[in-house]
Structure formats: structure tokens, C-alpha cells
Design a protein around this motif. Structure first.
Motif, PDB file in Angstrom:
ATOM      1  N   UNK A   1     -35.292  -7.922 -13.960  1.00 23.82           N
ATOM      2  CA  UNK A   1     -35.931  -6.611 -14.098  1.00 23.82           C
ATOM      3  C   UNK A   1     -37.092  -6.460 -13.123  1.00 23.82           C
ATOM      4  N   UNK A   2     -37.649  -7.591 -12.653  1.00 26.79           N
ATOM      5  CA  UNK A   2     -38.716  -7.511 -11.638  1.00 26.79           C
ATOM      6  C   UNK A   2     -38.185  -6.835 -10.377  1.00 26.79           C
ATOM      7  N   UNK A   3     -36.931  -7.137 -10.027  1.00 30.63           N
ATOM      8  CA  UNK A   3     -36.334  -6.531  -8.830  1.00 30.63           C
ATOM      9  C   UNK A   3     -36.225  -5.022  -9.023  1.00 30.63           C
ATOM     10  N   UNK A   4     -35.759  -4.606 -10.194  1.00 30.81           N
ATOM     11  CA  UNK A   4     -35.609  -3.173 -10.439  1.00 30.81           C
ATOM     12  C   UNK A   4     -36.963  -2.472 -10.440  1.00 30.81           C
ATOM     13  N   UNK A   5     -37.945  -3.114 -11.070  1.00 34.81           N
ATOM     14  CA  UNK A   5     -39.293  -2.515 -11.100  1.00 34.81           C
ATOM     15  C   UNK A   5     -39.853  -2.414  -9.685  1.00 34.81           C
ATOM     16  N   UNK A   6     -39.636  -3.457  -8.884  1.00 38.67           N
ATOM     17  CA  UNK A   6     -40.124  -3.427  -7.487  1.00 38.67           C
ATOM     18  C   UNK A   6     -39.482  -2.261  -6.743  1.00 38.67           C
ATOM     19  N   UNK A   7     -38.185  -2.085  -6.949  1.00 36.17           N
ATOM     20  CA  UNK A   7     -37.482  -0.979  -6.270  1.00 36.17           C
ATOM     21  C   UNK A   7     -38.044   0.371  -6.732  1.00 36.17           C
ATOM     22  N   UNK A   8     -38.281   0.490  -8.030  1.00 38.13           N
ATOM     23  CA  UNK A   8     -38.832   1.743  -8.553  1.00 38.13           C
ATOM     24  C   UNK A   8     -40.206   2.025  -7.938  1.00 38.13           C
ATOM     25  N   UNK A   9     -41.030   0.967  -7.898  1.00 38.39           N
ATOM     26  CA  UNK A   9     -42.388   1.149  -7.373  1.00 38.39           C
ATOM     27  C   UNK A   9     -42.376   1.549  -5.903  1.00 38.39           C
ATOM     28  N   UNK A  10     -41.403   1.008  -5.175  1.00 38.35           N
ATOM     29  CA  UNK A  10     -41.347   1.265  -3.735  1.00 38.35           C
ATOM     30  C   UNK A  10     -40.498   2.496  -3.425  1.00 38.35           C
ATOM     31  N   UNK A  11     -39.986   3.127  -4.461  1.00 32.81           N
ATOM     32  CA  UNK A  11     -39.185   4.327  -4.233  1.00 32.81           C
ATOM     33  C   UNK A  11     -37.843   4.053  -3.576  1.00 32.81           C
ATOM     34  N   UNK A  12     -37.286   2.847  -3.857  1.00 32.51           N
ATOM     35  CA  UNK A  12     -35.970   2.515  -3.307  1.00 32.51           C
ATOM     36  C   UNK A  12     -34.905   2.979  -4.303  1.00 32.51           C
ATOM     37  N   UNK A  13     -33.850   3.579  -3.786  1.00 33.24           N
ATOM     38  CA  UNK A  13     -32.762   4.051  -4.656  1.00 33.24           C
ATOM     39  C   UNK A  13     -32.143   2.885  -5.416  1.00 33.24           C
ATOM     40  N   UNK A  14     -31.802   3.094  -6.685  1.00 30.76           N
ATOM     41  CA  UNK A  14     -31.113   2.041  -7.444  1.00 30.76           C
ATOM     42  C   UNK A  14     -29.750   1.804  -6.815  1.00 30.76           C
ATOM     43  N   UNK A  15     -29.330   0.516  -6.770  1.00 26.61           N
ATOM     44  CA  UNK A  15     -28.041   0.236  -6.134  1.00 26.61           C
ATOM     45  C   UNK A  15     -27.014  -0.117  -7.190  1.00 26.61           C
TER      46      UNK A  15
END
Ligand code: B12
Length: 213
Positions: free
Chosen positions: A199-213
């Protein structure tokens, strides 16, 4: 192969056996991530329980940590993805006074695997070192780990120092570690928290505004 065998090698601190088992599992075509999640982490969970209950002392825990690291050394390059553009630059470390790094390194490996560029400052990292790394490396995300209740306040000291210098606006801050909670994260002014590596990866993506893959 039974993943519980690897867990047992971690629990019993058998580094060479853990390494051999991991290599054999890879040779058989098992995914690195599966080995981490089904073999290594459950083993370390048992170690944590035994330590808490007074069945294990530091020497046993150290042997388990060593076995875990040996296996992780084989898996780390496989989790790290080299191709493709970086999703962003991350500075990470375990805060000052704290030497626990297994969970932090796991999070780092997973972030790398997801495509982030990770600058790992290691353990016992002072607020000044975090600030310097953010300034020098132009990181967009700071990840801090603390496993001791006594070192958690250092996370706040880092947030405060980033705040005092001009860099706070340019970085997101994510915190984690066994005693850290979502509530604590928001209390100290961090932007994100995750209870474990995936979930750290998903949170990092959310924080950086990266689209979920
Ligand atoms: C292994 C271990 C050690 C090893 C560390 C080896 C190493 N290289 O890391 C050694 C033997 C050195 C050690 C030492 C000590 N330890 Co110790 N240790 C542990 C133990 C058993 C397991 C920790 C671990 O690796 N877990 C496995 C990993 C995978 O899990 P994790 O670290 O929680 O990480 C996951 C999440 O938390 C999260 N996460 C972690 N970091 C981050 C960061 C971010 C940004 C995010 C988003 C997520 C995230 O994702 C990770 C992966 O899923 C824990 C017990 C426990 N239940 O946590 C005690 C524990 C943390 N230790 C404890 C203590 C007291 C100590 C000592 C003070 C003992 C002593 N008397 O000397 C010393 C302190 C040394 C120091 N200054 O840091 C206590 C802390 C109590 C407290 N609440 O403060 C614990 C909880 C044991 C207990 N119940 O008493 N320890």
C-alpha cells in the motif's frame, strides 16, 4: 515448495538455508514479490511476536534479520525495475536513533519495482541529512521509517525542518513503521501513511499524482 519452509528459516535465523531456498524458488519460476509476501514477511511476523512475548532475545532477532537480508539481497534486483521513465525521485531513511531497516528497505524495493528512483539514506538519519538530501537530489517525496515509539518524534522534527526551509512545498512526506498510525501521520503534518509495503506504493503514486496502474 512450501513457503512456510522459508518462513521457518527466517524464524530460526538460518541465513544460508534461507538464501538457498530463495534461489531454488526463483529457479522454479516463483515471483520475487510472492516470495517476499508469502515467505519472508510471515516469518518476520513470528519473530516479532516471539520477541514481544519474551521468547526471543536480541541475538535470535539479529540472526533472523540476517537471514531476511540474505534472501532480500537475491530478490532486490528482481523487484527493481530499470526500464521506463522514473515516476519520481524519493529520499528515504530510518530516523535518527533508530536502526531498524528491514521494513524500510522492503518499501524501498517495492517503490523501485514500481518505477520510482529511490535514494536510500540508511538508518539513524538526522533531520538535517533528510533536508540536505531533498535539496541536493531534488526529491519529490520523502519517506521516513520509525520502529521505536521513542524515535517517532524525529519524524515531526523532519517535517518541521522542511517547513522552516523553503523546500516543504516541493516535497510530499510519507511515513510508516510498526508503531506509526494514520492519525499520527496527520498530527505531525505528513502527507501520507501506509501500513505496509504494497500500500506504500499506492500511497506514493497517489501523493505524486501518478495514475493507478
Ligand atoms: C528485527 C527487529 C530488531 C533488529 C533490527 C534489525 C534490522 N536491521 O532492522 C534489532 C535486533 C537490531 C533490533 C533492535 C532493537 N529493537 Co527491535 N525489533 C525487531 C522486530 C522483531 C521486527 C522488525 C521488522 O523488521 N519487522 C519486519 C518488517 C517487514 O516490518 P516493519 O519493520 O514493520 O515494516 C513494514 C511496515 O511497518 C511498513 N513500513 C516500515 N517503514 C516504513 C516507511 C514508510 C515510509 C512506509 C509508508 C511504510 C513503512 O512497511 C514495512 C513492510 O511491510 C520488531 C517487532 C515488531 N513487531 O515490529 C522489534 C521492535 C521494533 N524492537 C523493539 C526494541 C525495543 C528494540 C531495541 C530497543 C531492543 C534493545 N533493548 O536494545 C533495539 C533498538 C535498536 C535501535 N536503536 O534501533 C520494540 C520497539 C518497542 C517500541 N514500541 O518502541 C519492538 C516492537 C519489539 C517489541 N515488541 O518489544 N530490533
Amino acid at each position: 515448495m512450501e513457503f512456510s519452509e522459508l518462513s521457518d528459516y527466517i524464524i530460526n535465523g538460518r541465513a544460508p538455508a534461507a538464501e538457498e531456498w530463495t534461489q531454488a524458488a526463483l529457479d522454479e519460476g516463483n515471483e520475487a514479490l510472492t516470495i517476499v509476501n508469502q515467505g519472508l514477511v510471515p516469518g518476520m511476523d513470528v519473530v516479532g511476536e516471539r520477541f514481544k512475548n519474551g521468547e526471543y532475545y536480541l541475538p535470535e532477532v539479529l540472526l533472523s534479520a540476517r537471514a531476511m537480508k540474505r534472501a532480500m539481497a537475491l530478490l532486490s534486483p528482481l523487484l527493481a525495475r530499470t526500464e521506463g521513465a522514473s515516476l519520481g525521485r524519493v529520499v528515504m531513511g530510518t530516523v535518527k536513533g533508530d536502526l531498524h531497516d528491514i521494513g524500510k528497505n522492503l518499501v524501498g524495493m517495492m517503490l523501485e519495482g514500481a518505477g520510482f528512483e529511490v535514494i536510500n539514506l540508511g538508518t539513524d538519519v538526522t533531520p538535517e541529512q533528510f533536508l540536505k538530501a531533498v535539496e541536493e537530489d531534488g526529491a519529490q517525496l520523502v519517506c521516513m521509517s520509525a520502529l521505536l515509539t521513542t524515535t517517532m518524534p524525529v519524524m515531526k522534527a523532519v517535517v518541521d525542518l522542511l517547513e522552516e526551509s523553503e523546500v516543504r512545498q516541493q516535497v510530499q512526506v510519507m511515513v510508516g513503521g510498526a508503531p506509526v498510525t494514520e492519525r499520527y501521520a496527520s498530527d505531525i503534518g505528513a502527507d501520507g501513511y501506509a501500513p505496509e509495503a504494497a500500500s506504500a506504493v499506492q500511497t506514493a503514486k497517489d501523493l505524486m499524482g501518478v495514475e493507478a496502474s
